[in-house]
Scaffold this active site. Structure first.
Site, PDB file in Angstrom:
ATOM      1  CG  ASN A  19      10.784 -10.221  -2.554  1.00 20.35           C
ATOM      2  OD1 ASN A  19      10.842  -8.998  -2.545  1.00 20.35           O
ATOM      3  ND2 ASN A  19       9.755 -10.894  -3.046  1.00 20.35           N
TER       4      ASN A  19
ATOM      5  CG  HIS B 208       7.450  -5.542  -7.917  1.00 21.31           C
ATOM      6  ND1 HIS B 208       6.399  -6.328  -7.496  1.00 21.31           N
ATOM      7  CD2 HIS B 208       7.012  -4.903  -9.038  1.00 21.31           C
ATOM      8  CE1 HIS B 208       5.382  -6.154  -8.325  1.00 21.31           C
ATOM      9  NE2 HIS B 208       5.729  -5.294  -9.263  1.00 21.31           N
TER      10      HIS B 208
ATOM     11  CD  GLU C 202       3.078  -3.803 -11.136  1.00 17.35           C
ATOM     12  OE1 GLU C 202       4.162  -4.027 -11.681  1.00 17.35           O
ATOM     13  OE2 GLU C 202       2.490  -4.631 -10.397  1.00 17.35           O
TER      14      GLU C 202
ATOM     15  CE  LYS D 208      10.072  -6.083  -3.669  1.00 20.54           C
ATOM     16  NZ  LYS D 208       9.148  -6.937  -2.880  1.00 20.54           N
TER      17      LYS D 208
ATOM     18  CE1 TYR E 207       4.095  -4.882  -3.917  1.00 17.17           C
ATOM     19  CE2 TYR E 207       4.964  -3.115  -2.555  1.00 17.17           C
ATOM     20  CZ  TYR E 207       5.165  -4.199  -3.391  1.00 17.17           C
ATOM     21  OH  TYR E 207       6.447  -4.598  -3.693  1.00 17.17           O
TER      22      TYR E 207
HETATM   23  P1  CMP Z   1       6.442  -8.322  -4.701  1.00 18.28           P
HETATM   24  O1  CMP Z   1       6.770  -8.954  -6.001  1.00 18.28           O
HETATM   25  O2  CMP Z   1       6.944  -6.944  -4.475  1.00 18.28           O
HETATM   26  O3  CMP Z   1       4.830  -8.307  -4.533  1.00 18.28           O
HETATM   27  C1  CMP Z   1       4.218  -8.287  -3.264  1.00 18.28           C
HETATM   28  C2  CMP Z   1       5.172  -8.496  -2.151  1.00 18.28           C
HETATM   29  O4  CMP Z   1       4.610  -8.875  -0.935  1.00 18.28           O
HETATM   30  C3  CMP Z   1       6.087  -9.656  -2.515  1.00 18.28           C
HETATM   31  O5  CMP Z   1       6.981  -9.264  -3.530  1.00 18.28           O
HETATM   32  C4  CMP Z   1       6.707  -9.966  -1.176  1.00 18.28           C
HETATM   33  O6  CMP Z   1       7.859  -9.173  -0.901  1.00 18.28           O
HETATM   34  C5  CMP Z   1       5.597  -9.594  -0.220  1.00 18.28           C
HETATM   35  N1  CMP Z   1       4.993 -10.778   0.343  1.00 18.28           N
HETATM   36  C6  CMP Z   1       4.260 -11.710  -0.301  1.00 18.28           C
HETATM   37  N2  CMP Z   1       3.852 -12.665   0.542  1.00 18.28           N
HETATM   38  C7  CMP Z   1       4.320 -12.330   1.767  1.00 18.28           C
HETATM   39  C8  CMP Z   1       4.237 -12.923   3.052  1.00 18.28           C
HETATM   40  N3  CMP Z   1       3.562 -14.059   3.243  1.00 18.28           N
HETATM   41  N4  CMP Z   1       4.845 -12.297   4.063  1.00 18.28           N
HETATM   42  C9  CMP Z   1       5.518 -11.140   3.862  1.00 18.28           C
HETATM   43  N5  CMP Z   1       5.631 -10.535   2.663  1.00 18.28           N
HETATM   44  C10 CMP Z   1       5.050 -11.122   1.632  1.00 18.28           C
END
Ligand code: CMP
Length: 132
Positions: A112, A115, A126, A9, A49
């Site tokens: 985070n 992904h 995906e 990311k 998403y």
């Molecule tokens: P990812 O694995 O990319 O899949 C969906 C993303 O949504 C997840 O990682 C997080 O980065 C984001 N995400 C999930 N839950 C929350 C939340 N409660 N608040 C903000 N971002 C979220």
């Protein structure tokens, strides 16, 4: 051999740790078989998403993921989906185990660092979106 989809990311790309993330995959039996360094177009990100489109964080998530370049990858290996999820750690970096990618490089739930597909079915969907 199984395939999974991975994104490094924008926050992790900015930290200059693409190499460290890929090294983690390679030293744990995952091989990079496709890769693209790119900024994701908004519409493609919304499609990717789509399952989160009703969630309150959806706008913020798309905004962040399209804000700067990412590294899109297809990883291949035995149990690649599960293996990648183990290496990433919990979605929230604060809850991720020591040594996992999200613990090492994640900043918050949204930012985070990486992904990874949550199932082989998601991986196929995906991979199709980003690599055809
Ligand atoms: P990812 O694995 O990319 O899949 C969906 C993303 O949504 C997840 O990682 C997080 O980065 C984001 N995400 C999930 N839950 C929350 C939340 N409660 N608040 C903000 N971002 C979220």
């Amino acid at each position: 051999m199984e395939k999974t989809f991975s994104i490094i990311k924008p926050n992790a790309v900015k930290k200059n740790v693409i190499g460290e993330v890929i090294t983690c995959f390679e030293t744990n039996g995952l091989k990079v078989v496709e890769a693209k360094y790119t900024t994701i177009p908004k519409a493609q990100c919304e499609e990717f998403y789509a399952e989160h489109s009703e969630r309150p964080f959806f706008g913020e998530l798309v905004e962040f993921m399209t804000s700067a370049p990412v590294m899109l990858m297809v990883l291949e290996g035995e149990n690649a989906v599960m293996k990648n999820r183990e290496l990433m750690g919990a979605t929230n970096p604060a809850e991720a185990a020591e040594g996992t990618l999200r613990k090492r490089f994640g900043d918050s739930m949204g930012e985070n660092a990486v992904h990874g597909s949550d199932s082989p079915t998601s991986a196929a969907r995906e991979i199709k979106i980003f690599f055809g």
